[in-house]
Structure formats: structure tokens, C-alpha cells
Write a protein that holds these residues in place. Structure first.
Motif, PDB file in Angstrom:
ATOM      1  N   ALA A 122       0.831  -1.211   0.000  1.00  0.00           N
ATOM      2  CA  ALA A 122       0.000   0.000   0.000  1.00  0.00           C
ATOM      3  C   ALA A 122       0.861   1.256   0.000  1.00  0.00           C
ATOM      4  CB  ALA A 122      -0.932  -0.008   1.211  1.00  0.00           C
ATOM      5  N   LEU A 123       1.875   1.266   0.857  1.00  0.00           N
ATOM      6  CA  LEU A 123       2.742   2.438   0.945  1.00  0.00           C
ATOM      7  C   LEU A 123       3.590   2.604  -0.319  1.00  0.00           C
ATOM      8  CD1 LEU A 123       3.857   2.139   4.673  1.00  0.00           C
ATOM      9  CD2 LEU A 123       2.222   3.767   3.697  1.00  0.00           C
ATOM     10  N   ARG A 124       4.086   1.485  -0.849  1.00  0.00           N
ATOM     11  CA  ARG A 124       4.892   1.571  -2.074  1.00  0.00           C
ATOM     12  C   ARG A 124       4.042   2.066  -3.247  1.00  0.00           C
ATOM     13  NH1 ARG A 124       9.628   2.731  -2.619  1.00  0.00           N
ATOM     14  NH2 ARG A 124      10.389   1.030  -1.277  1.00  0.00           N
ATOM     15  N   HIS A 125       2.821   1.566  -3.340  1.00  0.00           N
ATOM     16  CA  HIS A 125       1.902   2.008  -4.402  1.00  0.00           C
ATOM     17  C   HIS A 125       1.652   3.502  -4.288  1.00  0.00           C
ATOM     18  CE1 HIS A 125      -2.031   2.741  -6.328  1.00  0.00           C
ATOM     19  NE2 HIS A 125      -1.739   1.736  -7.115  1.00  0.00           N
ATOM     20  N   ASN A 126       1.481   3.970  -3.057  1.00  0.00           N
ATOM     21  CA  ASN A 126       1.186   5.388  -2.859  1.00  0.00           C
ATOM     22  C   ASN A 126       2.388   6.269  -3.181  1.00  0.00           C
ATOM     23  OD1 ASN A 126       0.245   7.860  -0.730  1.00  0.00           O
ATOM     24  ND2 ASN A 126      -1.357   6.823  -1.893  1.00  0.00           N
ATOM     25  N   LEU A 127       3.575   5.787  -2.848  1.00  0.00           N
ATOM     26  CA  LEU A 127       4.787   6.535  -3.188  1.00  0.00           C
ATOM     27  C   LEU A 127       5.000   6.592  -4.701  1.00  0.00           C
ATOM     28  CD1 LEU A 127       7.426   5.353  -0.545  1.00  0.00           C
ATOM     29  CD2 LEU A 127       6.436   7.633  -0.778  1.00  0.00           C
ATOM     30  N   SER A 128       4.661   5.492  -5.372  1.00  0.00           N
ATOM     31  CA  SER A 128       4.883   5.400  -6.818  1.00  0.00           C
ATOM     32  C   SER A 128       3.800   6.096  -7.632  1.00  0.00           C
ATOM     33  CB  SER A 128       4.964   3.930  -7.245  1.00  0.00           C
ATOM     34  OG  SER A 128       5.996   3.259  -6.556  1.00  0.00           O
ATOM     35  N   ASN A 129       2.686   6.410  -6.971  1.00  0.00           N
ATOM     36  CA  ASN A 129       1.553   7.052  -7.648  1.00  0.00           C
ATOM     37  C   ASN A 129       1.135   8.289  -6.859  1.00  0.00           C
ATOM     38  OD1 ASN A 129       0.603   4.891  -9.836  1.00  0.00           O
ATOM     39  ND2 ASN A 129       1.146   3.784  -7.971  1.00  0.00           N
ATOM     40  N   PRO A 130       1.885   9.386  -7.012  1.00  0.00           N
ATOM     41  CA  PRO A 130       1.682  10.563  -6.178  1.00  0.00           C
ATOM     42  C   PRO A 130       0.321  11.227  -6.303  1.00  0.00           C
ATOM     43  CG  PRO A 130       3.523  10.885  -7.708  1.00  0.00           C
ATOM     44  CD  PRO A 130       3.008   9.503  -7.924  1.00  0.00           C
ATOM     45  N   SER A 131      -0.444  10.878  -7.317  1.00  0.00           N
ATOM     46  CA  SER A 131      -1.773  11.480  -7.456  1.00  0.00           C
ATOM     47  C   SER A 131      -2.859  10.622  -6.797  1.00  0.00           C
ATOM     48  CB  SER A 131      -2.113  11.690  -8.933  1.00  0.00           C
ATOM     49  OG  SER A 131      -2.166  10.451  -9.613  1.00  0.00           O
TER      50      SER A 131
END
Length: 211
Positions: A122-131
Motif C-alpha cells: 500500500a505504501l509503495r503504491h502510494n509513493l509510486s503514484n503521487p496522485s
């Protein structure tokens, strides 16, 4: 100018939330000369520290997620306390327990790894998708990790947690007011978590770790 955290801040002045952790995954030893053995005590302490992230997320909807993780930590620790010489690393703990025809701790570790993987993805996805908002990242991670293993009774509980995530900007503000410091601390911690999860998932896929 960097804002000063309030008295209700989740991190010390000038620091980050990661400074409050009793144990970071960065400090969990992996013994490369012993089959990438992961230190049991350090890993469990780091996993316990991670569960405070669900307090930062700020909704009681995450309590079942946190309690599930803590329950699985307890299963592994109970085995470690009962047989310390056979449980210095997680891989040995599992193999030695399975020799006794029991799998309480092994199953606890399996679910703990799944829960940690859910959080890491979840955190990696959020870091990789800043929008993307956190809710989208946590839903994507849930689909990839825990959802295939959950019963129809459990899925709504976790779904409620996904819907209760704070706005992205509010969450990151609770980690630190200093964006650069926050980004660096998060990436170092998350990369260390991911490295240890990769080792444990590879082990759990082997025949010796199954029951």
C-alpha cells in the motif's frame, strides 16, 4: 519555513514518525551466511512498531487490522519463548515447530507476513503514484495480498478500513512536516521491510515451511 509539530504530533520536533519506532526493519539482521536467516526478536519488535502506523491512520476501523497483526506476533513470540534455542531466527522457529506436528506459530508468521506485505504494498503504491489517495493504494494492496485468503465474513471488516483512510496530505503530515526528511525516512524503512518480506515469502514457499 517548516511548521512546528503540535502537542498532538506523532513525531518529535524536527524529526519524523520513524524516529518514534522502538525497532526499525533497517535494524533487523539477515544472516546471509545462514540461508538469509531473519532474527526473530528483532523482526517481531519491528513488526510491533509498525502496528503504530495504524494509529497514525487515525480510524478505529483499522483496529481489527492492527489487532490481527498483534495476535499473529503473539503466536510467533509464544513459540520463541517456549523454545528459545530452536527459535533464534524465524526460519528455524518454523522448521522446528513443524517437526512437532504443530503449526500455530508457522501459521501466525504466514499471516503476519501477509499483513506486513499488505502494508508495504500500500505504501509503495502510494509513493509510486503521487496522485493517488491512500484509499486507492490500500485497496490495490489488499487485492494483491490478503483478500484472496479472507473469508466473506472478514472482507467487509478490511473493506471498511480501506474506506476510512485519511487524505494523502493529512497522512504524510502526520509522518513529518519536513517533506524531504519524511520521504527519505519512509523509503529507507519501507525498502528494509520489503527486503525482509522477500526473504520470508521465499522461505514460506518452500516445502520445509509447509504443513
Amino acid at each position: 519555513m517548516t511548521s512546528t509539530p503540535s502537542s498532538t504530533s506523532t513525531y518529535p520536533a524536527g524529526g519524523t514518525w520513524f524516529d518514534t519506532l522502538k525497532k526499525s526493519f533497517v535494524n533487523v539482521p539477515i544472516n546471509a551466511s545462514n540461508g538469509n536467516a531473519v532474527d526473530t526478536t528483532a523482526f517481531l519488535e519491528a513488526a510491533e512498531s509498525l502496528t503504530t502506523l495504524f494509529d497514525v491512520l487515525g480510524s478505529i476501523a483499522f483496529n481489527p487490522v492492527k489487532n490481527d497483526m498483534l495476535g499473529n506476533i503473539k503466536k510467533v513470540r509464544d513459540r520463541q519463548l517456549a523454545t528459545p534455542s530452536d527459535s533464534e531466527n524465524l526460519q528455524a522457529l518454523v522448521v522446528n515447530e513443524l517437526k512437532t506436528k504443530k503449526h500455530t506459530a508457522a501459521e501466525g508468521l504466514l499471516w503476519l507476513v501477509r499483513g506486513l506485505d499488505f502494508t508495504a504494498q500500500a505504501l509503495r503504491h502510494n509513493l509510486s503514484n503521487p496522485s493517488d489517495e491512500l484509499s486507492a493504494s490500500f485497496r490495490a494492496a489488499y487485492t494483491n495480498t490478503l483478500k484472496p485468503h479472507h473469508s466473506f465474513l472478514v472482507k467487509p471488516v478490511f473493506s471498511a478500513a480501506m474506506s476510512a483512510t485519511p487524505y494523502r496530505k493529512d497522512f504524510y503530515a502526520k509522518l513529518s512536516a519536513d517533506k524531504a526528511k519524511r520521504q527519505q525516512a519512509l523509503d529507507v524503512w519501507l525498502s528494509a521491510l520489503e527486503e525482509r518480506l522477500t526473504v520470508l515469502k521465499e522461505f514460506q514457499n518452500r516445502k520445509e515451511a509447509k504443513w
